[in-house]
Scaffold this motif. Sequence first.
Motif, mmCIF file in Angstrom:
data_model
loop_
_atom_site.group_PDB
_atom_site.id
_atom_site.type_symbol
_atom_site.label_atom_id
_atom_site.label_comp_id
_atom_site.label_asym_id
_atom_site.label_seq_id
_atom_site.Cartn_x
_atom_site.Cartn_y
_atom_site.Cartn_z
ATOM 1 N N LEU A 216 50.393 -15.048 33.558
ATOM 2 C CA LEU A 216 50.346 -15.977 32.432
ATOM 3 C C LEU A 216 51.750 -16.380 31.989
ATOM 4 C CD1 LEU A 216 47.456 -14.395 30.323
ATOM 5 C CD2 LEU A 216 47.424 -16.623 31.460
ATOM 6 N N SER A 217 52.689 -15.448 32.087
ATOM 7 C CA SER A 217 54.074 -15.753 31.745
ATOM 8 C C SER A 217 54.645 -16.805 32.701
ATOM 9 C CB SER A 217 54.924 -14.481 31.799
ATOM 10 O OG SER A 217 56.290 -14.773 31.557
ATOM 11 N N LEU A 218 54.313 -16.695 33.984
ATOM 12 C CA LEU A 218 54.752 -17.693 34.958
ATOM 13 C C LEU A 218 54.163 -19.059 34.633
ATOM 14 C CD1 LEU A 218 54.416 -15.652 38.287
ATOM 15 C CD2 LEU A 218 56.534 -16.242 37.084
ATOM 16 N N LYS A 219 52.907 -19.068 34.195
ATOM 17 C CA LYS A 219 52.273 -20.331 33.811
ATOM 18 C C LYS A 219 52.940 -20.919 32.569
ATOM 19 C CE LYS A 219 48.456 -20.656 31.382
ATOM 20 N NZ LYS A 219 48.708 -21.697 30.350
ATOM 21 N N GLU A 220 53.208 -20.077 31.587
ATOM 22 C CA GLU A 220 53.844 -20.548 30.356
ATOM 23 C C GLU A 220 55.212 -21.173 30.638
ATOM 24 O OE1 GLU A 220 51.824 -17.326 27.239
ATOM 25 O OE2 GLU A 220 53.926 -17.112 27.838
ATOM 26 N N ASN A 221 55.869 -20.689 31.690
ATOM 27 C CA ASN A 221 57.186 -21.217 32.073
ATOM 28 C C ASN A 221 57.075 -22.369 33.068
ATOM 29 O OD1 ASN A 221 58.880 -19.452 30.503
ATOM 30 N ND2 ASN A 221 58.294 -17.810 31.899
ATOM 31 N N HIS A 222 55.845 -22.847 33.291
ATOM 32 C CA HIS A 222 55.572 -23.984 34.179
ATOM 33 C C HIS A 222 55.955 -23.708 35.631
ATOM 34 C CE1 HIS A 222 54.695 -26.562 30.722
ATOM 35 N NE2 HIS A 222 55.747 -26.020 30.138
ATOM 36 N N LEU A 223 56.011 -22.437 36.013
ATOM 37 C CA LEU A 223 56.364 -22.076 37.386
ATOM 38 C C LEU A 223 55.144 -22.020 38.295
ATOM 39 C CD1 LEU A 223 59.033 -19.348 36.609
ATOM 40 C CD2 LEU A 223 59.444 -21.626 37.540
ATOM 41 N N ILE A 224 53.972 -21.832 37.725
ATOM 42 C CA ILE A 224 52.735 -21.914 38.484
ATOM 43 C C ILE A 224 51.724 -22.712 37.671
ATOM 44 C CG2 ILE A 224 53.131 -19.704 39.643
ATOM 45 C CD1 ILE A 224 50.920 -18.503 37.853
ATOM 46 N N SER A 225 50.710 -23.200 38.336
ATOM 47 C CA SER A 225 49.670 -23.974 37.669
ATOM 48 C C SER A 225 48.547 -23.064 37.195
ATOM 49 C CB SER A 225 49.096 -25.012 38.636
ATOM 50 O OG SER A 225 48.385 -24.360 39.678
ATOM 51 N N PRO A 226 47.743 -23.518 36.227
ATOM 52 C CA PRO A 226 46.576 -22.730 35.807
ATOM 53 C C PRO A 226 45.628 -22.441 36.963
ATOM 54 C CG PRO A 226 47.028 -24.457 34.207
ATOM 55 C CD PRO A 226 47.937 -24.705 35.383
ATOM 56 N N ASN A 227 45.520 -23.370 37.923
ATOM 57 C CA ASN A 227 44.614 -23.181 39.055
ATOM 58 C C ASN A 227 45.022 -22.024 39.954
ATOM 59 O OD1 ASN A 227 42.984 -25.306 38.334
ATOM 60 N ND2 ASN A 227 44.016 -26.799 39.639
ATOM 61 N N LEU A 228 46.327 -21.762 40.047
ATOM 62 C CA LEU A 228 46.793 -20.693 40.931
ATOM 63 C C LEU A 228 46.428 -19.314 40.385
ATOM 64 C CD1 LEU A 228 48.498 -20.654 43.638
ATOM 65 C CD2 LEU A 228 50.356 -19.778 42.225
ATOM 66 N N LEU A 229 46.262 -19.211 39.080
ATOM 67 C CA LEU A 229 45.979 -17.926 38.448
ATOM 68 C C LEU A 229 44.755 -17.242 39.042
ATOM 69 C CD1 LEU A 229 46.602 -18.725 34.676
ATOM 70 C CD2 LEU A 229 47.908 -17.146 36.087
ATOM 71 N N ASN A 230 43.731 -18.026 39.322
ATOM 72 C CA ASN A 230 42.469 -17.465 39.802
ATOM 73 C C ASN A 230 42.259 -17.675 41.293
ATOM 74 O OD1 ASN A 230 41.690 -16.759 37.096
ATOM 75 N ND2 ASN A 230 41.231 -18.923 36.747
ATOM 76 N N GLY A 231 43.324 -18.031 41.992
ATOM 77 C CA GLY A 231 43.212 -18.282 43.423
ATOM 78 C C GLY A 231 43.019 -17.010 44.228
ATOM 79 N N ARG A 232 42.301 -17.132 45.340
ATOM 80 C CA ARG A 232 42.092 -15.998 46.238
ATOM 81 C C ARG A 232 43.147 -16.031 47.334
ATOM 82 N NH1 ARG A 232 39.338 -14.864 50.894
ATOM 83 N NH2 ARG A 232 38.855 -17.083 51.178
ATOM 84 N N CYS A 233 43.817 -14.907 47.548
ATOM 85 C CA CYS A 233 44.909 -14.831 48.529
ATOM 86 C C CYS A 233 45.942 -15.914 48.269
ATOM 87 C CB CYS A 233 44.361 -14.952 49.946
ATOM 88 S SG CYS A 233 43.379 -13.538 50.475
ATOM 89 N N SER A 234 46.318 -16.057 47.026
ATOM 90 C CA SER A 234 47.318 -17.055 46.657
ATOM 91 C C SER A 234 48.598 -16.360 46.209
ATOM 92 C CB SER A 234 46.790 -17.962 45.544
ATOM 93 O OG SER A 234 46.428 -17.202 44.412
ATOM 94 N N ALA A 235 49.688 -17.113 46.258
ATOM 95 C CA ALA A 235 50.983 -16.533 45.905
ATOM 96 C C ALA A 235 51.924 -17.632 45.446
ATOM 97 C CB ALA A 235 51.573 -15.791 47.107
ATOM 98 N N ALA A 236 53.057 -17.214 44.912
ATOM 99 C CA ALA A 236 54.090 -18.164 44.505
ATOM 100 C C ALA A 236 55.443 -17.620 44.916
ATOM 101 C CB ALA A 236 54.052 -18.394 42.999
ATOM 102 N N LEU A 237 56.256 -18.478 45.494
ATOM 103 C CA LEU A 237 57.642 -18.150 45.816
ATOM 104 C C LEU A 237 58.516 -18.863 44.802
ATOM 105 C CD1 LEU A 237 57.399 -18.568 49.663
ATOM 106 C CD2 LEU A 237 58.239 -16.507 48.555
ATOM 107 N N ILE A 238 59.346 -18.101 44.081
ATOM 108 C CA ILE A 238 60.162 -18.664 43.008
ATOM 109 C C ILE A 238 61.620 -18.299 43.246
ATOM 110 C CG2 ILE A 238 60.573 -18.677 40.508
ATOM 111 C CD1 ILE A 238 57.596 -17.947 40.184
ATOM 112 N N ASN A 239 62.498 -19.276 43.143
ATOM 113 C CA ASN A 239 63.908 -19.017 43.438
ATOM 114 C C ASN A 239 64.603 -18.310 42.277
ATOM 115 O OD1 ASN A 239 64.165 -21.160 41.625
ATOM 116 N ND2 ASN A 239 65.777 -22.179 42.795
ATOM 117 N N ARG A 240 65.817 -17.921 42.524
ATOM 118 C CA ARG A 240 66.587 -17.115 41.571
ATOM 119 C C ARG A 240 66.810 -17.843 40.252
ATOM 120 N NH1 ARG A 240 71.777 -15.056 44.419
ATOM 121 N NH2 ARG A 240 71.808 -17.303 44.768
#
Length: 337
Positions: free
Chosen positions: A65-89
């Motif tokens: 949820l913190s990643l979503k609040e920072n606009h780094l992931i979408s709400p849809n990714l939160l409930n994704g199956r076998c999903s991930a996010a790569l975020i730079n430094r």
Amino acid sequence: MTDISKTVVSTRVRLARNIEGYPFPSHLKDERKAKDIIRLVTSGLARLDEFKIYYMDGISREEALSLKENHLISPNLLNGRCSAALINREENVSIMINEEDHLREQCIVKGLDLQLAYDTMSEIDSRISKSMKFAYDEQLGFLTACPTNLGTGLRASVMLFLPALTINGKMPKVIKSISRLGLTVRGIYGEGSQAEGYLYQISNEVTLGVTEEEIISQVDEIVRKVCALEEAERDGLKKGASALEIQDECLRSFGVLTNCAKLTTAELIRYSASVKLGACLGYIKIDDVSLIDELCVKMRPSNINKASQRELTPVERDVYRAQYVGKYLRKIATFKT
């Protein structure tokens, strides 16, 4: 000359991509193939930048949820199956894997700089494409899960602070005019979200039959025109019959934020928008109004829990928020005399 720094909050460029030979995520039932996609993308970025990977089923709900609040992931990714996010430094680039498409690559920059965001994203997209073959058709362009993303797969969006146009009832007309030009207006968290704190996203709606350069140019042109309209409406607010009421609302909001004992998220958004408007109109002196935007993101519930390193109760969060916001605003803002 229009001062767009007081109207534009941020710029985002996003690319939708799918890997040839794999079903779209909504039809990707094989967990091994889903993990193959994550591995392929990760290896493709290995030497480009330092990215940290977040597996949605491997982190806490609070961190997601913190990643979503920072606009780094979408709400849809939160409930994704076998999903991930790569975020730079720097946390300005994120690659969402197995969301609606196999890849949703995005870059967010402060202020209005579509070209920078586009160049950054293009470089990363090119690097990823060397490790895999994207699904592509000569006539339709990049193949995507949603037909509205066919073609370039590019969405260029700009977050704008439009209080004067909203207060003066001009936003419906502006939205209608923008829609006729093939652009769309959404709330702070994209499609289906509300325009909290007078924040609106303007983005292209057409991705097929146009070049990436044409999309960037059109969005930039329209955003600058909207900024000019907003600035004209702000001048009207200062000179109109309701000028005293507007000033009073701005100063009262500053008083609430710097003197309250507890503060909800909704109250922060409402009052901080008025404080930011007061700064734009010259009633309150804040050298960099973007600090207000950063404060509102930082004081979202999951970000507060993350800073506190424990899950606070709603009341504890409201108390924390009130204390932090009051101290912060007293430090960055002064009244003009």
